[in-house]
Design a protein around this motif. Sequence first.
Motif, PDB file in Angstrom:
ATOM      1  N   MET A   1       0.847  -1.209   0.000  1.00 22.84           N
ATOM      2  CA  MET A   1       0.000   0.000   0.000  1.00 22.84           C
ATOM      3  C   MET A   1       0.874   1.247   0.000  1.00 22.84           C
ATOM      4  SD  MET A   1      -2.969   1.122   2.740  1.00 22.84           S
ATOM      5  CE  MET A   1      -4.030  -0.288   2.356  1.00 22.84           C
ATOM      6  N   LYS A   2       0.657   2.131  -0.962  1.00 23.02           N
ATOM      7  CA  LYS A   2       1.448   3.350  -1.056  1.00 23.02           C
ATOM      8  C   LYS A   2       1.011   4.383  -0.013  1.00 23.02           C
ATOM      9  CE  LYS A   2       3.078   3.354  -5.812  1.00 23.02           C
ATOM     10  NZ  LYS A   2       3.233   4.201  -7.032  1.00 23.02           N
ATOM     11  N   THR A   3       1.914   5.327   0.245  1.00 19.81           N
ATOM     12  CA  THR A   3       1.646   6.405   1.193  1.00 19.81           C
ATOM     13  C   THR A   3       1.754   7.744   0.471  1.00 19.81           C
ATOM     14  OG1 THR A   3       2.498   5.144   3.068  1.00 19.81           O
ATOM     15  CG2 THR A   3       2.384   7.543   3.322  1.00 19.81           C
ATOM     16  N   THR A   4       0.737   8.575   0.624  1.00 15.53           N
ATOM     17  CA  THR A   4       0.706   9.889  -0.015  1.00 15.53           C
ATOM     18  C   THR A   4       0.590  10.980   1.038  1.00 15.53           C
ATOM     19  OG1 THR A   4      -0.317   9.031  -2.040  1.00 15.53           O
ATOM     20  CG2 THR A   4      -0.546  11.394  -1.614  1.00 15.53           C
ATOM     21  N   ILE A   5       1.459  11.985   0.930  1.00 11.41           N
ATOM     22  CA  ILE A   5       1.357  13.175   1.759  1.00 11.41           C
ATOM     23  C   ILE A   5       0.504  14.188   1.005  1.00 11.41           C
ATOM     24  CG2 ILE A   5       2.598  15.093   2.828  1.00 11.41           C
ATOM     25  CD1 ILE A   5       5.088  13.256   2.916  1.00 11.41           C
TER      26      ILE A   5
ATOM     27  N   LEU B   1      -8.203  13.437  -0.995  1.00 14.16           N
ATOM     28  CA  LEU B   1      -8.045  12.610   0.201  1.00 14.16           C
ATOM     29  C   LEU B   1      -9.104  11.511   0.249  1.00 14.16           C
ATOM     30  CD1 LEU B   1      -7.287  13.899   3.763  1.00 14.16           C
ATOM     31  CD2 LEU B   1      -9.196  12.352   3.422  1.00 14.16           C
ATOM     32  N   GLN B   2     -10.345  11.871  -0.031  1.00 11.26           N
ATOM     33  CA  GLN B   2     -11.432  10.888   0.023  1.00 11.26           C
ATOM     34  C   GLN B   2     -11.235   9.778  -1.005  1.00 11.26           C
ATOM     35  OE1 GLN B   2     -14.602  13.840  -0.393  1.00 11.26           O
ATOM     36  NE2 GLN B   2     -15.343  13.345   1.662  1.00 11.26           N
ATOM     37  N   ASN B   3     -10.687  10.112  -2.152  1.00  8.33           N
ATOM     38  CA  ASN B   3     -10.388   9.082  -3.155  1.00  8.33           C
ATOM     39  C   ASN B   3      -9.290   8.141  -2.674  1.00  8.33           C
ATOM     40  OD1 ASN B   3     -12.259  10.078  -5.002  1.00  8.33           O
ATOM     41  ND2 ASN B   3     -10.788  10.235  -6.678  1.00  8.33           N
ATOM     42  N   LEU B   4      -8.214   8.727  -2.161  1.00  8.99           N
ATOM     43  CA  LEU B   4      -7.006   7.944  -1.892  1.00  8.99           C
ATOM     44  C   LEU B   4      -7.117   7.047  -0.666  1.00  8.99           C
ATOM     45  CD1 LEU B   4      -4.102  10.437  -2.730  1.00  8.99           C
ATOM     46  CD2 LEU B   4      -5.149   8.689  -4.176  1.00  8.99           C
ATOM     47  N   ILE B   5      -7.854   7.489   0.371  1.00  6.90           N
ATOM     48  CA  ILE B   5      -7.893   6.672   1.590  1.00  6.90           C
ATOM     49  C   ILE B   5      -8.586   5.324   1.377  1.00  6.90           C
ATOM     50  CG2 ILE B   5      -7.737   8.580   3.226  1.00  6.90           C
ATOM     51  CD1 ILE B   5     -10.757   8.455   3.575  1.00  6.90           C
ATOM     52  N   LEU B   6      -9.273   5.180   0.268  1.00 10.50           N
ATOM     53  CA  LEU B   6      -9.932   3.897  -0.002  1.00 10.50           C
ATOM     54  C   LEU B   6      -8.938   2.800  -0.340  1.00 10.50           C
ATOM     55  CD1 LEU B   6     -12.939   5.160  -2.176  1.00 10.50           C
ATOM     56  CD2 LEU B   6     -12.879   4.707   0.299  1.00 10.50           C
ATOM     57  N   HIS B   7      -7.735   3.189  -0.782  1.00 14.25           N
ATOM     58  CA  HIS B   7      -6.765   2.157  -1.177  1.00 14.25           C
ATOM     59  C   HIS B   7      -5.329   2.502  -0.799  1.00 14.25           C
ATOM     60  CE1 HIS B   7      -5.505   4.810  -4.464  1.00 14.25           C
ATOM     61  NE2 HIS B   7      -6.781   4.956  -4.771  1.00 14.25           N
ATOM     62  N   SER B   8      -5.099   3.659  -0.159  1.00 13.10           N
ATOM     63  CA  SER B   8      -3.741   4.090   0.166  1.00 13.10           C
ATOM     64  C   SER B   8      -3.684   4.685   1.570  1.00 13.10           C
ATOM     65  CB  SER B   8      -3.256   5.160  -0.830  1.00 13.10           C
ATOM     66  OG  SER B   8      -3.317   4.702  -2.154  1.00 13.10           O
ATOM     67  N   LYS B   9      -2.476   4.725   2.123  1.00 16.36           N
ATOM     68  CA  LYS B   9      -2.260   5.467   3.355  1.00 16.36           C
ATOM     69  C   LYS B   9      -2.112   6.941   2.994  1.00 16.36           C
ATOM     70  CE  LYS B   9      -0.011   1.712   5.876  1.00 16.36           C
ATOM     71  NZ  LYS B   9       1.224   1.259   6.565  1.00 16.36           N
ATOM     72  N   VAL B  10      -2.777   7.795   3.741  1.00 13.78           N
ATOM     73  CA  VAL B  10      -2.740   9.229   3.482  1.00 13.78           C
ATOM     74  C   VAL B  10      -2.293   9.957   4.737  1.00 13.78           C
ATOM     75  CG1 VAL B  10      -4.071  11.285   2.889  1.00 13.78           C
ATOM     76  CG2 VAL B  10      -4.537   9.121   1.717  1.00 13.78           C
ATOM     77  N   ILE B  11      -1.291  10.812   4.581  1.00 11.98           N
ATOM     78  CA  ILE B  11      -0.848  11.695   5.657  1.00 11.98           C
ATOM     79  C   ILE B  11      -1.259  13.107   5.260  1.00 11.98           C
ATOM     80  CG2 ILE B  11       1.123  12.600   6.941  1.00 11.98           C
ATOM     81  CD1 ILE B  11       2.596   9.963   6.241  1.00 11.98           C
ATOM     82  N   ASN B  12      -2.235  13.644   5.959  1.00 10.23           N
ATOM     83  CA  ASN B  12      -2.718  14.986   5.640  1.00 10.23           C
ATOM     84  C   ASN B  12      -2.078  16.006   6.561  1.00 10.23           C
ATOM     85  OD1 ASN B  12      -4.634  16.959   4.377  1.00 10.23           O
ATOM     86  ND2 ASN B  12      -5.295  17.125   6.509  1.00 10.23           N
TER      87      ASN B  12
ATOM     88  N   LYS C   1      -9.111   4.455   8.834  1.00  9.28           N
ATOM     89  CA  LYS C   1      -7.945   3.709   9.311  1.00  9.28           C
ATOM     90  C   LYS C   1      -6.686   4.035   8.511  1.00  9.28           C
ATOM     91  CE  LYS C   1      -8.944  -0.368   6.446  1.00  9.28           C
ATOM     92  NZ  LYS C   1      -9.206  -1.834   6.444  1.00  9.28           N
ATOM     93  N   ASN C   2      -6.872   4.505   7.263  1.00  9.85           N
ATOM     94  CA  ASN C   2      -5.714   4.813   6.420  1.00  9.85           C
ATOM     95  C   ASN C   2      -5.274   6.274   6.509  1.00  9.85           C
ATOM     96  OD1 ASN C   2      -5.600   2.192   5.420  1.00  9.85           O
ATOM     97  ND2 ASN C   2      -6.872   2.646   3.640  1.00  9.85           N
ATOM     98  N   LEU C   3      -5.913   7.059   7.378  1.00 10.99           N
ATOM     99  CA  LEU C   3      -5.647   8.498   7.434  1.00 10.99           C
ATOM    100  C   LEU C   3      -4.928   8.900   8.720  1.00 10.99           C
ATOM    101  CD1 LEU C   3      -6.047  11.422   6.404  1.00 10.99           C
ATOM    102  CD2 LEU C   3      -8.301  11.390   7.515  1.00 10.99           C
TER     103      LEU C   3
END
Length: 227
Positions: free
Chosen positions: A1-5, A18-29, A40-42
């Motif tokens: 799973m990729k991580t996006t800042i 953010l709403q798109n990406l958290i469905l399949h990626s880790k997101v650091i906002n 869980k991914n945010l």
Amino acid sequence: MKTTIIIGGSKGIGKAVLQNLILHSKVINISRTAPNLSHKNLIHYSCDVLKDQLPNIELADNIIYCLGSINLKPFSRLSLEDFKDDFEINVLGAIKVIQAYLPILKKGVNPSILLFSSVATKLGMPFHASISVAKSGVEGLVKSLGAELAPTIRINAIAPTVTNTELASKLLRNDKITTSIKERHPLKKILEPKEVANMAEFLISDKASSQSGQIFNMDCGIVSFKI
């Protein structure tokens, strides 16, 4: 799973991304206010990117810088501080983030950076001098860094037209003005944040592995067509 800042993922286009990406990626906002959702991914860090020290992050594959401004005034009413403020939000903030996280990004999986420009860099419009100058700086950064970071890191930008966000609410302040803006666009519509988020999601994905140094107009035809 990729991580996006994501910088600025609490509102507008940033929130849609953010709403798109958290469905399949880790997101650091990273933003001054937290998104009004949890997942869980945010992970969220409350931070003023322009003033505060950026949080320490150990791993990331993508950076998406969503901060921007819409400062529309006649040129005679624009102060030097207006130009400086818009340049700081749109360009210097992005530079600060990229420089801070470039070392970890270089260790990421097929890493990429995504910035945001505006159709105002290509379409001369009254009252857009400050934002056009700032966003032209964003596009110059994309071109220069695209060459410098190749082949390790890709960098692109999306240049949207008027988008239905809180930031643009003064432009879209009533039905008459909204209809008028729609009519000026050949596709007769206002761009929605979800549409921009879908493009952003594509550009940081492996499906766009051959795209770097590019500015992608999402213009509803206003730059591309004369009808």
